[in-house]
Design a protein around this motif. Structure first.
Motif, PDB file in Angstrom:
ATOM      1  N   ASP A 187      39.255  15.772  -6.265  1.00 22.89           N
ATOM      2  CA  ASP A 187      39.781  15.321  -4.980  1.00 22.89           C
ATOM      3  C   ASP A 187      41.310  15.354  -4.982  1.00 22.89           C
ATOM      4  O   ASP A 187      41.927  15.727  -3.975  1.00 22.89           O
ATOM      5  N   LEU A 229      39.524  12.474   7.992  1.00 18.80           N
ATOM      6  CA  LEU A 229      38.997  12.853   9.305  1.00 18.80           C
ATOM      7  C   LEU A 229      40.112  12.910  10.345  1.00 18.80           C
ATOM      8  O   LEU A 229      40.205  13.864  11.136  1.00 18.80           O
ATOM      9  N   TRP A 275      35.079  13.610 -10.178  1.00 18.88           N
ATOM     10  CA  TRP A 275      35.195  13.702  -8.725  1.00 18.88           C
ATOM     11  C   TRP A 275      36.624  13.419  -8.275  1.00 18.88           C
ATOM     12  O   TRP A 275      37.179  14.136  -7.438  1.00 18.88           O
ATOM     13  N   GLY A 324      38.120  20.318   6.213  1.00 20.00           N
ATOM     14  CA  GLY A 324      36.681  20.104   6.305  1.00 20.00           C
ATOM     15  C   GLY A 324      36.031  20.057   4.932  1.00 20.00           C
ATOM     16  O   GLY A 324      35.176  19.195   4.658  1.00 20.00           O
ATOM     17  N   ALA A 325      36.448  20.956   4.037  1.00 23.73           N
ATOM     18  CA  ALA A 325      35.923  20.953   2.672  1.00 23.73           C
ATOM     19  C   ALA A 325      36.339  19.690   1.931  1.00 23.73           C
ATOM     20  O   ALA A 325      35.554  19.107   1.171  1.00 23.73           O
ATOM     21  N   TRP A 326      37.591  19.266   2.156  1.00 25.38           N
ATOM     22  CA  TRP A 326      38.066  18.032   1.528  1.00 25.38           C
ATOM     23  C   TRP A 326      37.262  16.828   2.028  1.00 25.38           C
ATOM     24  O   TRP A 326      36.883  15.947   1.254  1.00 25.38           O
ATOM     25  N   LEU A 327      36.976  16.802   3.333  1.00 28.43           N
ATOM     26  CA  LEU A 327      36.201  15.708   3.910  1.00 28.43           C
ATOM     27  C   LEU A 327      34.795  15.659   3.304  1.00 28.43           C
ATOM     28  O   LEU A 327      34.296  14.582   2.946  1.00 28.43           O
ATOM     29  N   ILE A 328      34.167  16.826   3.185  1.00 32.15           N
ATOM     30  CA  ILE A 328      32.823  16.880   2.585  1.00 32.15           C
ATOM     31  C   ILE A 328      32.869  16.399   1.140  1.00 32.15           C
ATOM     32  O   ILE A 328      31.999  15.642   0.683  1.00 32.15           O
ATOM     33  N   HIS A 329      33.900  16.829   0.413  1.00 29.88           N
ATOM     34  CA  HIS A 329      34.027  16.395  -0.978  1.00 29.88           C
ATOM     35  C   HIS A 329      34.257  14.893  -1.063  1.00 29.88           C
ATOM     36  O   HIS A 329      33.709  14.216  -1.948  1.00 29.88           O
ATOM     37  N   ILE A 339      37.869   8.328   3.713  1.00 35.61           N
ATOM     38  CA  ILE A 339      37.203   9.213   4.670  1.00 35.61           C
ATOM     39  C   ILE A 339      37.870   9.214   6.051  1.00 35.61           C
ATOM     40  O   ILE A 339      38.143  10.290   6.608  1.00 35.61           O
ATOM     41  N   ILE A 350      33.215  12.624   1.043  1.00 31.49           N
ATOM     42  CA  ILE A 350      31.936  11.970   1.336  1.00 31.49           C
ATOM     43  C   ILE A 350      31.006  12.048   0.135  1.00 31.49           C
ATOM     44  O   ILE A 350      30.282  11.089  -0.177  1.00 31.49           O
ATOM     45  N   SER A 351      31.030  13.181  -0.571  1.00 28.62           N
ATOM     46  CA  SER A 351      30.172  13.326  -1.752  1.00 28.62           C
ATOM     47  C   SER A 351      30.531  12.313  -2.838  1.00 28.62           C
ATOM     48  O   SER A 351      29.703  11.984  -3.685  1.00 28.62           O
TER      49      SER A 351
END
Length: 289
Positions: free
Chosen positions: A267, A217, A263, A245-250, A213, A252-253
């Motif tokens: 990624d 970021l 997952w 941003g989409a990669w970061l959200i993914h 993460i 975190i998920s």
């Protein structure tokens, strides 16, 4: 034999990094194509970078030939299968490296030659010989070598290491650990069986997900800085913020994902597509002076 010689250079890695090297060159040039020498510099830079990267990859195959027999992903390579001898492969690596470094030093500029040598040393000695078999830091420190291509491309034009070179370095350096860790998470048992101390094996998959993460970021920050320092335009900024941003959200998920393999596969696709798309957009949306 020809196919094995090509495979030893890890052509998929080289293709991605050549796009990055070209991107660095074009960012520095800012679309100011002034003479035939410009195109010659670009061609020699790409050739020299290709040869030095190929040499490092071939040496990696040479040094890891015993470990490669333990993983299904690598067991069919030329050395584990005995199709090529270790001595021949080592000589192949040295030849490629000598040609690549000579090209950068003599036909581009000395700074690019030194950057090429640094990349080869970090990948061949620090990463392959030392850290890959002893420490989880291998992925992060090894990222120094992988971040050299866009810097070499940039310095082929500028002849100096300035803010643009450092930002391009940061983009590749920060991209590599989460990219590689998503692969190692998918194949964690293979790496465990082979004896490689990668992060998911030593610290566990959840710890690895957490560690991805901050890299993503910071990658977002580096992308914004490239725009802030006026190297690229608004299209690059918007697209990079959306994709990273989409990669970061993914990422975190992944902390709560039930199907870790699914997952990690997604990624990994995020990381590969990010690199290709963003450097292509960078080339097209480089700010002119």
């Amino acid at each position: 034999m020809f196919k094995d010689l090509v495979a030893l250079t890890k052509p998929r890695i080289i293709r991605l990094n050549l796009v990055a090297a070209f991107g660095g060159f074009w960012v520095a040039s800012r679309w100011q194509v002034q003479s035939w020498d410009f195109w010659l510099d670009l061609i020699w830079m790409l050739i020299g970078t290709t040869l030095t990267m190929a040499a490092a990859c071939v040496f990696n195959n040479y040094w890891d030939r015993d470990f490669d027999t333990k993983m299904s992903r690598t067991s069919d390579r030329a050395l584990p299968q005995g199709r090529l001898s270790p001595g021949f492969v080592l000589g192949y690596s040295i030849t490629l490296g000598a040609l690549g470094i000579a090209t950068l030093f003599l036909l581009v500029n000395p700074l690019c030659g030194w950057l090429g040598l640094l990349g080869m040393f970090v990948y061949g000695v620090v990463y392959t010989i030392w850290l890959k078999r002893t420490s989880t830091w291998s992925t992060s420190i090894g990222g120094i070598s992988g971040a050299m291509p866009p810097v070499i491309g940039y310095c082929a034009v500028t002849g100096q290491v300035d803010a643009g070179a450092w930002i391009l370095f940061a983009l590749l350096f920060l991209w590599q650990p989460p990219h590689f860790w998503s692969l190692t998470i998918r194949r964690v048992e293979e790496y465990r069986a082979a004896g490689f101390p990668v992060l998911p094996v030593v610290k566990g998959i959840l710890r690895t997900k957490w560690q991805m993460i901050p890299y993503i970021l910071l990658l977002l920050v580096a992308s914004i800085l490239l725009y802030t320092y006026d190297y690229v335009g608004i299209y690059y900024l918007v697209l990079s913020v959306v994709i990273v941003g989409a990669w970061l959200i993914h990422a975190i998920s992944g902390l709560v994902a039930k199907d870790t393999e699914k997952w990690a596969k997604m990624d990994f696709l995020f990381s590969v597509n990010y690199l290709m798309i963003m450097f292509l957009v960078m080339i097209l949306d480089t700010n002119g002076v």
